[in-house]
Design an enzyme around this catalytic site. Structure first.
Site, PDB file in Angstrom:
ATOM      1  N   HIS A  41       0.967  -1.213  -0.018  1.00  0.00           N
ATOM      2  CA  HIS A  41       0.080   0.066   0.151  1.00  0.00           C
ATOM      3  C   HIS A  41       0.700   1.258   0.097  1.00  0.00           C
ATOM      4  CE1 HIS A  41      -2.862   3.036   1.007  1.00  0.00           C
ATOM      5  NE2 HIS A  41      -2.221   3.589   1.908  1.00  0.00           N
TER       6      HIS A  41
ATOM      7  N   GLU B  28      -5.882   9.436   0.057  1.00  0.00           N
ATOM      8  CA  GLU B  28      -6.001   8.098   0.137  1.00  0.00           C
ATOM      9  C   GLU B  28      -7.282   7.707  -0.853  1.00  0.00           C
ATOM     10  OE1 GLU B  28      -4.454   5.985   1.299  1.00  0.00           O
ATOM     11  OE2 GLU B  28      -3.490   6.743   2.912  1.00  0.00           O
TER      12      GLU B  28
ATOM     13  N   HIS C  62       1.366   5.127  -2.741  1.00  0.00           N
ATOM     14  CA  HIS C  62       1.905   6.480  -2.585  1.00  0.00           C
ATOM     15  C   HIS C  62       2.943   6.995  -3.382  1.00  0.00           C
ATOM     16  CE1 HIS C  62      -0.969   7.298   0.657  1.00  0.00           C
ATOM     17  NE2 HIS C  62      -0.786   6.150   1.168  1.00  0.00           N
TER      18      HIS C  62
ATOM     19  N   SER D  21      -4.135   0.843  -4.667  1.00  0.00           N
ATOM     20  CA  SER D  21      -3.438  -0.423  -4.080  1.00  0.00           C
ATOM     21  C   SER D  21      -4.655  -1.494  -3.775  1.00  0.00           C
ATOM     22  CB  SER D  21      -2.631  -0.307  -2.958  1.00  0.00           C
ATOM     23  OG  SER D  21      -3.404   0.453  -1.639  1.00  0.00           O
TER      24      SER D  21
HETATM   25  N1  HBI Z   1       1.227   6.015  10.321  1.00  0.00           N
HETATM   26  N2  HBI Z   1       2.564   4.321   9.310  1.00  0.00           N
HETATM   27  C1  HBI Z   1       1.666   5.294   9.237  1.00  0.00           C
HETATM   28  N3  HBI Z   1       0.812   5.513   8.054  1.00  0.00           N
HETATM   29  C2  HBI Z   1      -0.130   6.276   7.865  1.00  0.00           C
HETATM   30  O1  HBI Z   1      -0.755   6.492   6.804  1.00  0.00           O
HETATM   31  C3  HBI Z   1      -0.530   7.144   9.157  1.00  0.00           C
HETATM   32  C4  HBI Z   1       0.323   6.858  10.098  1.00  0.00           C
HETATM   33  N4  HBI Z   1       0.095   7.400  11.244  1.00  0.00           N
HETATM   34  C5  HBI Z   1      -1.126   8.508  11.544  1.00  0.00           C
HETATM   35  C6  HBI Z   1      -1.922   8.632  10.130  1.00  0.00           C
HETATM   36  N5  HBI Z   1      -1.339   7.953   9.201  1.00  0.00           N
HETATM   37  C7  HBI Z   1      -2.893   9.792  10.182  1.00  0.00           C
HETATM   38  O2  HBI Z   1      -2.631  10.551  11.270  1.00  0.00           O
HETATM   39  C8  HBI Z   1      -3.168  10.337   8.936  1.00  0.00           C
HETATM   40  O3  HBI Z   1      -3.671   9.409   7.809  1.00  0.00           O
HETATM   41  C9  HBI Z   1      -4.376  11.328   9.001  1.00  0.00           C
HETATM   42 FE    FE Z   2      -1.841   5.336   2.745  1.00  0.00          FE
END
Ligand code: HBI
Ligand code: FE
Length: 278
Positions: free
Chosen positions: A139, A185, A144, A204
């Protein structure tokens, strides 16, 4: 939860602010240790990559298809981030860093605001190709990274990082999370008159790719910042609303440099919108 859950609700699932796990740095990054991935794990990546590339065909925005070149590396399997980062950094100054899984919000946004994208350093199993409890390397990297090779998206994602840190300060994370959700997303874009996908959660996902573009079920309103910030979302099923942008430049215009604080304040007490009945 059934198959096809794409990504966990970041807000619900994100670890509370706490010390990084053993072996992780203060910013929660860990060494990728590419050489430790097994042949089976590389095989899962290859299956997912081939399947998704074929399904996407021309369903993704042009910039995604162009950006996929950064993932065409010298060896098949899960990308070696050192090699990937050489290409990506040369294009837009972004790098991908490995993290154990979801990281706390402030850590996540701090990485984005410094043009670092955190990628989960694990991959789903071959038995669960369509099920994801937390964002994995497929993903994060397939979904991304190609668009991070595009200058307008690169700037937009950095701006989202800044907006995220600010939202945390003013208690508006749930609003900013909706912007993230309905763009990064699950965003759709109009390109040459046709609907295309740019959101990583869709790109994804084997199940949601066709549904997002072709199903009669979801609504597809034009992107509108106020409306996005009012619209709740559900992470455990396909989306009921997808917001459509006209171009990345346009999205950038409406986010970079813009102070979202007045909008957060104006929306205080305004009822949320249901994505299924907007
Ligand atoms: N951590 N690894 C990871 N991936 C994310 O997409 C992610 C995160 N921590 C917080 C977070 N997303 C959210 O706060 C945001 O998607 C808004
Ligand atoms: Fe994501």
């Amino acid at each position: 939860m059934q198959a096809d859950q794409l990504i966990a609700d970041p807000i619900a699932e994100t670890p509370a602010r706490s010390a990084p796990p053993p072996g992780a740095a203060a910013d929660w990054t860990i060494p990728q240790h590419w050489e430790r991935f097994t042949a089976e794990e590389h095989r899962v990546w290859d299956i997912l990559f081939a399947r998704q590339q074929e399904l996407l065909g021309t369903r993704a925005v042009r910039a995604f298809h162009e950006g996929l070149d950064v993932l065409r590396l010298s060896k098949p399997g899960i990308p070696d981030l050192d090699e990937l980062n050489e290409r990506l950094f040369a294009r837009t100054g972004w790098t991908v860093v490995s993290v154990p899984g979801l990281v706390p919000d402030d850590i996540f946004f701090d990485h984005l605001s410094n043009r670092r994208f955190p990628a989960g350093n694990f991959i789903r199993s071959a038995e669960q190709l369509d099920y994801l409890e937390e964002p994995d390397v497929f993903h994060d990297v397939f979904g991304h990274v190609p668009l991070l090779a595009q200058p307008a998206v690169a700037d937009f994602m950095q701006a989202i990082g800044g907006h995220g840190l600010h939202a945390l300060e003013v208690g508006a994370l749930h609003r900013l999370a909706r912007l993230y959700w309905y763009t990064v997303e699950f965003g759709l874009a109009r390109e040459d008159g046709a609907l295309k996908i740019y959101g990583a959660g869709i790109l994804s996902s084997f199940g949601e790719t066709r549904y997002s573009l072709e199903s009669d079920v979801p609504h597809r309103p034009a992107f509108d910042m106020r409306r996005v910030l009012r619209t709740a979302y559900c992470s455990s099923e396909f989306q009921k609303s997808y917001f459509v942008i006209d171009s990345f430049e346009d999205l950038l215009d409406r986010t970079v440099g813009d102070d979202l604080a007045p909008l957060y304040e104006a929306l205080d007490g305004v009822p949320d919108l249901d994505p299924a009945f907007p």
